[in-house]
Design a protein around this motif. Structure first.
Motif, PDB file in Angstrom:
ATOM      1  N   ALA A 200       0.825  -1.206   0.000  1.00  0.00           N
ATOM      2  CA  ALA A 200       0.000   0.000   0.000  1.00  0.00           C
ATOM      3  C   ALA A 200       0.860   1.257   0.000  1.00  0.00           C
ATOM      4  O   ALA A 200       0.582   2.221  -0.728  1.00  0.00           O
ATOM      5  CB  ALA A 200      -0.934  -0.012   1.213  1.00  0.00           C
ATOM      6  N   HIS A 201       1.921   1.263   0.799  1.00  0.00           N
ATOM      7  CA  HIS A 201       2.814   2.422   0.821  1.00  0.00           C
ATOM      8  C   HIS A 201       3.525   2.592  -0.527  1.00  0.00           C
ATOM      9  O   HIS A 201       3.696   3.726  -1.003  1.00  0.00           O
ATOM     10  CB  HIS A 201       3.846   2.276   1.949  1.00  0.00           C
ATOM     11  N   ILE A 202       3.944   1.487  -1.131  1.00  0.00           N
ATOM     12  CA  ILE A 202       4.593   1.555  -2.440  1.00  0.00           C
ATOM     13  C   ILE A 202       3.640   2.162  -3.465  1.00  0.00           C
ATOM     14  O   ILE A 202       4.022   3.020  -4.281  1.00  0.00           O
ATOM     15  CB  ILE A 202       5.047   0.158  -2.898  1.00  0.00           C
ATOM     16  N   PHE A 218      11.433   4.566 -10.956  1.00  0.00           N
ATOM     17  CA  PHE A 218      12.248   4.531  -9.753  1.00  0.00           C
ATOM     18  C   PHE A 218      11.983   3.303  -8.873  1.00  0.00           C
ATOM     19  O   PHE A 218      12.912   2.591  -8.507  1.00  0.00           O
ATOM     20  CB  PHE A 218      12.029   5.816  -8.946  1.00  0.00           C
ATOM     21  N   ILE A 219      10.749   3.061  -8.512  1.00  0.00           N
ATOM     22  CA  ILE A 219      10.433   1.950  -7.606  1.00  0.00           C
ATOM     23  C   ILE A 219       9.886   0.794  -8.438  1.00  0.00           C
ATOM     24  O   ILE A 219       8.757   0.838  -8.924  1.00  0.00           O
ATOM     25  CB  ILE A 219       9.439   2.377  -6.528  1.00  0.00           C
ATOM     26  N   LEU A 220      10.713  -0.222  -8.585  1.00  0.00           N
ATOM     27  CA  LEU A 220      10.409  -1.327  -9.486  1.00  0.00           C
ATOM     28  C   LEU A 220       9.986  -2.567  -8.700  1.00  0.00           C
ATOM     29  O   LEU A 220      10.535  -2.854  -7.628  1.00  0.00           O
ATOM     30  CB  LEU A 220      11.625  -1.659 -10.347  1.00  0.00           C
ATOM     31  N   GLY A 231      16.352   3.903 -10.051  1.00  0.00           N
ATOM     32  CA  GLY A 231      16.772   5.221 -10.505  1.00  0.00           C
ATOM     33  C   GLY A 231      18.257   5.299 -10.772  1.00  0.00           C
ATOM     34  O   GLY A 231      19.062   4.665 -10.098  1.00  0.00           O
ATOM     35  N   THR A 232      18.616   6.098 -11.770  1.00  0.00           N
ATOM     36  CA  THR A 232      20.017   6.319 -12.111  1.00  0.00           C
ATOM     37  C   THR A 232      20.497   7.603 -11.464  1.00  0.00           C
ATOM     38  O   THR A 232      19.898   8.672 -11.677  1.00  0.00           O
ATOM     39  CB  THR A 232      20.199   6.441 -13.635  1.00  0.00           C
TER      40      THR A 232
END
Length: 236
Positions: A200-202, A218-220, A231-232
């Motif tokens: 849920a937070h993700i 970014f969040i995979l 993220g790079t």
């Protein structure tokens, strides 16, 4: 130390107030109770608690509205009590600014463990390893000292838990975290809650920082395992 911290418990069921008060006081916390939303707001203003345990089903003001008002006034940690277990309802509660949730019926021991973990997180740990992190050519900038995030040049408001989650992931690009790893890092090894809290937070975090939350940069998601930060690093 979290003992001695002030906890405001808001619920319209006297039996729940009595049990939670007794258990938390036995754990070393100072406890005040409120049986309604209006009384909760009065007590909060007078007593300035360190954490609020908030029932959603209140007789006068909905718990969601109380949460909104508390969040307008303060960044005090809020732990929601709810009989609702649907993913969308959990996400909605977290979106209002709650730091965690506990479903009814609940274990007082689990509730106390979550309170301890949230308070430890709120009072902070070691000094930040990096003061400022930038990714995607400056598309995402995280200031860990000011606890501020900008996305494509615009400031984004994150809850305490969302910020802690983002910093944890961003400090280790490419590392795969299981949900259990993230729970242990964010809430402590004594946390025994539902892994759906992390999901849920993700979901809420992606909605705030990703250009396309359905195709995140970014969040995979690492299917069957958990999550990683993709993220790079780049100049801000």
């Amino acid at each position: 130390m979290v003992q001695g911290k002030r906890i405001l418990v808001v619920d319209d069921e006297p039996a729940i107030l009595d049990v939670v008060r007794a258990y938390l006081e036995r754990e070393g916390f100072a406890v005040e109770t409120a049986p309604s939303g209006s009384q909760a707001l009065i007590t909060f203003a007078r007593w300035k608690p360190d954490l609020v345990i908030l029932d959603l089903m209140l007789p006068d003001i909905a718990g969601e509205e109380v949460c909104k008002e508390l969040r307008r006034q303060s960044d005090v940690p809020i732990l929601m009590l709810t009989a609702r277990t649907g993913q969308d309802e959990i996400v909605e509660g977290l979106a209002l600014g709650a730091d965690d949730y506990v479903t009814k019926p609940f274990s007082p021991r689990e509730l106390a463990a979550r309170v301890r973990a949230i308070l430890r997180r709120a009072q902070g740990g070691a000094a930040p390893l990096v003061d400022r992190m930038s990714f995607g050519g400056g598309a995402l900038v995280i200031d860990t000292v000011r606890r501020e995030v900008t996305v494509r040049g615009e400031p984004v408001a994150l809850t305490r838990t969302e910020m802690d989650l983002l910093v944890t992931l961003a400090r280790h690009p490419g590392r795969v975290w299981t949900r259990e790893d993230l729970i242990a890092r964010l809430r402590g090894l004594d946390y025994t809650g539902d892994e759906r809290t992390i999901d849920a937070h993700i979901r809420k975090l992606r909605a705030k920082i990703e250009a396309d939350p359905k195709s995140p940069e970014f969040i995979l998601t690492v299917w069957g395992t958990g999550y990683k930060f993709g993220g790079t690093p780049g100049a801000s």
